[in-house]
Design a protein around this motif. Structure first.
Motif, PDB file in Angstrom:
ATOM      1  N   PRO A  57       0.572 -17.276  10.096  1.00  0.00           N
ATOM      2  CA  PRO A  57       0.537 -17.236   8.831  1.00  0.00           C
ATOM      3  C   PRO A  57       0.661 -15.973   8.372  1.00  0.00           C
ATOM      4  O   PRO A  57       0.779 -14.947   9.224  1.00  0.00           O
ATOM      5  CB  PRO A  57      -1.443 -17.148   8.818  1.00  0.00           C
ATOM      6  N   VAL A  58       1.373 -15.865   7.086  1.00  0.00           N
ATOM      7  CA  VAL A  58       1.747 -14.575   6.501  1.00  0.00           C
ATOM      8  C   VAL A  58       0.850 -14.333   5.338  1.00  0.00           C
ATOM      9  O   VAL A  58       0.312 -14.760   4.495  1.00  0.00           O
ATOM     10  CB  VAL A  58       3.186 -14.778   5.982  1.00  0.00           C
ATOM     11  N   VAL A  59       0.386 -12.642   5.661  1.00  0.00           N
ATOM     12  CA  VAL A  59      -0.318 -12.236   4.816  1.00  0.00           C
ATOM     13  C   VAL A  59       0.478 -10.968   4.213  1.00  0.00           C
ATOM     14  O   VAL A  59       0.994 -10.104   4.634  1.00  0.00           O
ATOM     15  CB  VAL A  59      -1.683 -11.354   5.378  1.00  0.00           C
ATOM     16  N   ALA A  60       1.145 -11.338   3.108  1.00  0.00           N
ATOM     17  CA  ALA A  60       2.135 -10.202   2.139  1.00  0.00           C
ATOM     18  C   ALA A  60       1.429  -9.111   1.708  1.00  0.00           C
ATOM     19  O   ALA A  60       0.281  -9.126   1.826  1.00  0.00           O
ATOM     20  CB  ALA A  60       2.966 -11.094   1.480  1.00  0.00           C
ATOM     21  N   GLY A  61       2.176  -8.367   0.854  1.00  0.00           N
ATOM     22  CA  GLY A  61       1.893  -7.174   0.220  1.00  0.00           C
ATOM     23  C   GLY A  61       2.008  -5.797   1.008  1.00  0.00           C
ATOM     24  O   GLY A  61       1.854  -5.762   2.061  1.00  0.00           O
ATOM     25  N   HIS A  62       2.669  -5.159   0.197  1.00  0.00           N
ATOM     26  CA  HIS A  62       3.120  -3.823   1.050  1.00  0.00           C
ATOM     27  C   HIS A  62       3.116  -2.582  -0.107  1.00  0.00           C
ATOM     28  O   HIS A  62       3.741  -1.653  -0.028  1.00  0.00           O
ATOM     29  CB  HIS A  62       4.544  -3.851   1.550  1.00  0.00           C
ATOM     30  N   GLU A  63       2.030  -2.815  -1.158  1.00  0.00           N
ATOM     31  CA  GLU A  63       2.089  -1.578  -2.163  1.00  0.00           C
ATOM     32  C   GLU A  63       0.489  -1.593  -2.459  1.00  0.00           C
ATOM     33  O   GLU A  63       0.023  -2.153  -3.533  1.00  0.00           O
ATOM     34  CB  GLU A  63       3.001  -2.116  -3.632  1.00  0.00           C
ATOM     35  N   THR A  64       0.068  -1.058  -1.607  1.00  0.00           N
ATOM     36  CA  THR A  64      -1.676  -0.841  -1.502  1.00  0.00           C
ATOM     37  C   THR A  64      -2.096   0.347  -2.157  1.00  0.00           C
ATOM     38  O   THR A  64      -1.579   1.600  -1.770  1.00  0.00           O
ATOM     39  CB  THR A  64      -1.935  -1.301  -0.542  1.00  0.00           C
ATOM     40  N   ARG A 105      13.989  11.918   9.036  1.00  0.00           N
ATOM     41  CA  ARG A 105      14.400  10.655   8.557  1.00  0.00           C
ATOM     42  C   ARG A 105      13.762   9.409   9.046  1.00  0.00           C
ATOM     43  O   ARG A 105      14.439   8.598   9.536  1.00  0.00           O
ATOM     44  CB  ARG A 105      16.082  10.653   8.874  1.00  0.00           C
ATOM     45  N   GLN A 106      12.528   9.648   8.769  1.00  0.00           N
ATOM     46  CA  GLN A 106      11.675   8.393   9.329  1.00  0.00           C
ATOM     47  C   GLN A 106      11.923   6.942   8.816  1.00  0.00           C
ATOM     48  O   GLN A 106      11.678   6.078   9.299  1.00  0.00           O
ATOM     49  CB  GLN A 106      10.069   8.899   9.065  1.00  0.00           C
ATOM     50  N   HIS A 107      12.629   7.106   7.528  1.00  0.00           N
ATOM     51  CA  HIS A 107      12.868   5.668   6.987  1.00  0.00           C
ATOM     52  C   HIS A 107      14.046   5.191   7.730  1.00  0.00           C
ATOM     53  O   HIS A 107      14.093   3.888   7.429  1.00  0.00           O
ATOM     54  CB  HIS A 107      13.504   6.173   5.544  1.00  0.00           C
ATOM     55  N   LEU A 108      14.512   5.542   8.701  1.00  0.00           N
ATOM     56  CA  LEU A 108      15.441   4.895   9.591  1.00  0.00           C
ATOM     57  C   LEU A 108      15.039   4.812  10.996  1.00  0.00           C
ATOM     58  O   LEU A 108      15.914   4.339  11.813  1.00  0.00           O
ATOM     59  CB  LEU A 108      16.684   5.905   9.597  1.00  0.00           C
ATOM     60  N   CYS A 109      13.704   5.064  11.182  1.00  0.00           N
ATOM     61  CA  CYS A 109      13.144   4.917  12.742  1.00  0.00           C
ATOM     62  C   CYS A 109      13.284   3.334  12.949  1.00  0.00           C
ATOM     63  O   CYS A 109      13.091   2.214  12.134  1.00  0.00           O
ATOM     64  CB  CYS A 109      11.805   5.153  12.502  1.00  0.00           C
ATOM     65  N   PRO A 110      13.996   3.150  13.809  1.00  0.00           N
ATOM     66  CA  PRO A 110      13.998   1.614  14.419  1.00  0.00           C
ATOM     67  C   PRO A 110      12.848   0.840  15.091  1.00  0.00           C
ATOM     68  O   PRO A 110      12.452  -0.211  14.991  1.00  0.00           O
ATOM     69  CB  PRO A 110      15.170   1.741  15.708  1.00  0.00           C
ATOM     70  N   HIS A 111      11.433   1.887  14.976  1.00  0.00           N
ATOM     71  CA  HIS A 111      10.493   1.313  15.362  1.00  0.00           C
ATOM     72  C   HIS A 111       9.288   1.717  14.212  1.00  0.00           C
ATOM     73  O   HIS A 111       7.894   1.502  14.397  1.00  0.00           O
ATOM     74  CB  HIS A 111       9.689   2.056  16.454  1.00  0.00           C
ATOM     75  N   LYS A 112       9.740   1.738  12.759  1.00  0.00           N
ATOM     76  CA  LYS A 112       8.812   1.844  12.015  1.00  0.00           C
ATOM     77  C   LYS A 112       7.971   0.488  11.850  1.00  0.00           C
ATOM     78  O   LYS A 112       8.409  -0.467  11.866  1.00  0.00           O
ATOM     79  CB  LYS A 112       9.509   2.315  10.568  1.00  0.00           C
ATOM     80  N   ASP A 113       7.059   0.875  11.260  1.00  0.00           N
ATOM     81  CA  ASP A 113       5.723  -0.309  10.730  1.00  0.00           C
ATOM     82  C   ASP A 113       6.120  -0.633   9.242  1.00  0.00           C
ATOM     83  O   ASP A 113       5.479  -0.058   8.373  1.00  0.00           O
ATOM     84  CB  ASP A 113       4.458   0.393  11.004  1.00  0.00           C
ATOM     85  N   ASN A 114       6.768  -1.677   9.253  1.00  0.00           N
ATOM     86  CA  ASN A 114       6.989  -2.217   7.914  1.00  0.00           C
ATOM     87  C   ASN A 114       5.971  -3.241   7.551  1.00  0.00           C
ATOM     88  O   ASN A 114       5.691  -4.367   8.139  1.00  0.00           O
ATOM     89  CB  ASN A 114       8.438  -3.217   7.945  1.00  0.00           C
ATOM     90  N   LEU A 115       5.070  -2.894   6.624  1.00  0.00           N
ATOM     91  CA  LEU A 115       3.996  -3.492   6.266  1.00  0.00           C
ATOM     92  C   LEU A 115       4.071  -5.121   6.008  1.00  0.00           C
ATOM     93  O   LEU A 115       3.337  -5.807   6.491  1.00  0.00           O
ATOM     94  CB  LEU A 115       3.239  -2.904   5.226  1.00  0.00           C
ATOM     95  N   VAL A 116       4.978  -5.145   5.152  1.00  0.00           N
ATOM     96  CA  VAL A 116       5.243  -6.745   4.812  1.00  0.00           C
ATOM     97  C   VAL A 116       5.780  -7.564   6.361  1.00  0.00           C
ATOM     98  O   VAL A 116       5.680  -8.894   5.889  1.00  0.00           O
ATOM     99  CB  VAL A 116       6.240  -6.870   3.670  1.00  0.00           C
ATOM    100  N   GLN A 117       6.015  -7.030   7.055  1.00  0.00           N
ATOM    101  CA  GLN A 117       6.662  -7.676   8.096  1.00  0.00           C
ATOM    102  C   GLN A 117       5.521  -7.981   9.396  1.00  0.00           C
ATOM    103  O   GLN A 117       5.939  -8.392  10.497  1.00  0.00           O
ATOM    104  CB  GLN A 117       7.899  -7.317   8.651  1.00  0.00           C
ATOM    105  N   ARG A 118       4.570  -7.688   9.151  1.00  0.00           N
ATOM    106  CA  ARG A 118       3.527  -7.535  10.109  1.00  0.00           C
ATOM    107  C   ARG A 118       2.975  -8.979  10.813  1.00  0.00           C
ATOM    108  O   ARG A 118       2.086  -9.102  11.580  1.00  0.00           O
ATOM    109  CB  ARG A 118       2.314  -6.741   9.927  1.00  0.00           C
ATOM    110  N   GLY A 119       3.312 -10.011   9.754  1.00  0.00           N
ATOM    111  CA  GLY A 119       2.593 -11.298   9.742  1.00  0.00           C
ATOM    112  C   GLY A 119       1.298 -11.343   9.045  1.00  0.00           C
ATOM    113  O   GLY A 119       1.185 -11.461   7.880  1.00  0.00           O
ATOM    114  N   ASP A 120       0.312 -11.314   9.681  1.00  0.00           N
ATOM    115  CA  ASP A 120      -1.111 -11.738   9.116  1.00  0.00           C
ATOM    116  C   ASP A 120      -1.657 -10.159   8.733  1.00  0.00           C
ATOM    117  O   ASP A 120      -3.138 -10.542   8.573  1.00  0.00           O
ATOM    118  CB  ASP A 120      -1.950 -12.594  10.011  1.00  0.00           C
ATOM    119  N   ARG A 121      -1.212  -9.209   8.661  1.00  0.00           N
ATOM    120  CA  ARG A 121      -1.664  -7.656   8.542  1.00  0.00           C
ATOM    121  C   ARG A 121      -1.421  -7.033   7.487  1.00  0.00           C
ATOM    122  O   ARG A 121      -1.173  -5.767   7.204  1.00  0.00           O
ATOM    123  CB  ARG A 121      -1.587  -7.092   9.734  1.00  0.00           C
ATOM    124  N   GLY A 122      -0.898  -7.920   6.586  1.00  0.00           N
ATOM    125  CA  GLY A 122      -0.321  -7.300   5.209  1.00  0.00           C
ATOM    126  C   GLY A 122      -1.323  -6.764   4.141  1.00  0.00           C
ATOM    127  O   GLY A 122      -2.523  -6.796   4.298  1.00  0.00           O
TER     128      GLY A 122
END
Length: 338
Positions: A57-64, A105-122
């Motif tokens: 399941p997808v819980v979207a949302g990344h502007e909280t 330049r954390q915006h280029l981190c290959p391991h950054k935690d993209n909120l919208v791509q977490r699956g069910d944790r958005g």
């Protein structure tokens, strides 16, 4: 703690109540009780699995935006404290140990935690957990929560290019698209001191563009309108998720001008070498900014009265709100009240 969220269980499906247990709080983690959550086109893309990367399941949302409820043992409580109003945006953490993070330049981190791509944790939830407190940002008092939420993605997408690409107050700039990103970009650039031209397909949004600070307007469906602007701009920011006549936009740049693409076209970007090379023009991409750039953006918005134009919806109307964004009808961002 049980997190109450809203999830799509199949691609394009309705958003249904969904619960999960987040587990123990890590040392750098922060739990935020969400009061407002913006709806971005990327959220709709994840719900609809437009890119084939969604995990259901997808819980979207990344502007909280919300209030800090708990912090881990290693959190700097001088920066993030229980009871503080904060935002958690498109990125909720990074490794802070790779070369990109160590170089600021954390915006280029290959391991950054993209909120919208977490699956069910958005972020379409009553609580969200940031994986690193340095991505939990105080919201200035001058900005209401509903208007602050979209700044945490749209705002920090269009503001950093001004700094990263050396846009100057004396520059003549153009913003392509007057939507969720574009209406903020026009405001930032106008307050930056630039001469701003808004570019849209039709004249329908000209009055709004001028209200946001544009002094010029180009409707590209009018024959020859874009070609007439050849050699006009030092910087063009494309905010639309559409394929454009890229050579015509390069032609609209002055020598050594920059075309910055932050919207996501559906096809490859192709340009003619003679439109790019002789006048030393540049085509660049952009993503959401670092925690520092996002802080600077919020402070700039507060200082200059830059505001997101929003439609707010109670969470009971989440389907209606998502559908307005899906069909491009929101003016100019939709925000859920939880």
């Amino acid at each position: 703690m049980t997190v109450h969220a809203y999830a799509a269980v199949v691609a394009g499906g309705p958003l249904e109540p969904y619960e999960y247990e987040p587990g123990p709080l890590g040392p750098n983690e922060v739990d935020v009780r969400v009061t407002h959550s913006g709806i971005c086109h990327t959220d709709v893309g994840m719900i609809d699995d437009d890119w084939g990367i969604s995990r259901f399941p997808v819980v979207a949302g990344h502007e909280t935006v919300g209030v800090v409820e708990a912090v881990g043992d290693a959190v700097d409580q001088g920066q993030v404290a229980v009871g503080q109003r904060v935002g958690v945006g498109a990125v909720a953490g990074a490794c802070f140990s790779c070369e990109w993070c160590l170089g600021g330049r954390q915006h280029l981190c290959p391991h950054k935690d993209n909120l919208v791509q977490r699956g069910d944790r958005g972020g379409f939830a009553h609580h969200v957990r940031a994986s690193d407190w340095r991505y939990v940002l105080p919201v200035p008092d001058e900005i209401p929560s509903a208007q602050a939420a979209p700044l945490l993605c749209a705002g920090t997408t269009v503001f950093p290019p001004l700094l990263e690409h050396g846009v100057r107050p004396v520059d003549r700039v153009a913003v392509v698209g007057i939507g969720g990103l574009g209406h903020l970009a026009i405001q930032f650039l106008a307050k930056w001191g630039c001469e701003v031209t808004a570019i849209s397909t039709t004249p329908d949004k000209e009055a709004d563009a001028r209200r946001f600070g544009a002094t010029g307007f180009i409707a590209t469906r009018e024959p020859g309108a874009l070609r007439a602007a050849a050699g006009s701009f030092d910087f063009i920011l494309s905010t639309v998720s559409a394929d454009l006549p890229w050579d015509e936009y390069l032609d609209a740049l002055r020598p050594q001008g920059t075309l910055c693409v932050v919207g996501v076209p559906s096809s490859p970007i192709a340009v003619g070498p003679l439109n790019l090379l002789p006048a030393e023009k540049t085509v660049v991409g952009g993503v959401t900014g670092t925690p520092l750039r996002t802080r600077q953006m919020l402070e700039f918005a507060a200082r200059h009265g830059i505001r997101t134009e929003v439609e707010t919806y109670p969470v009971a109307q989440i389907e209606q709100a998502v559908d307005r964004v899906r069909h491009g009808r929101a003016r100019y961002r939709a925000v859920l009240e939880l």
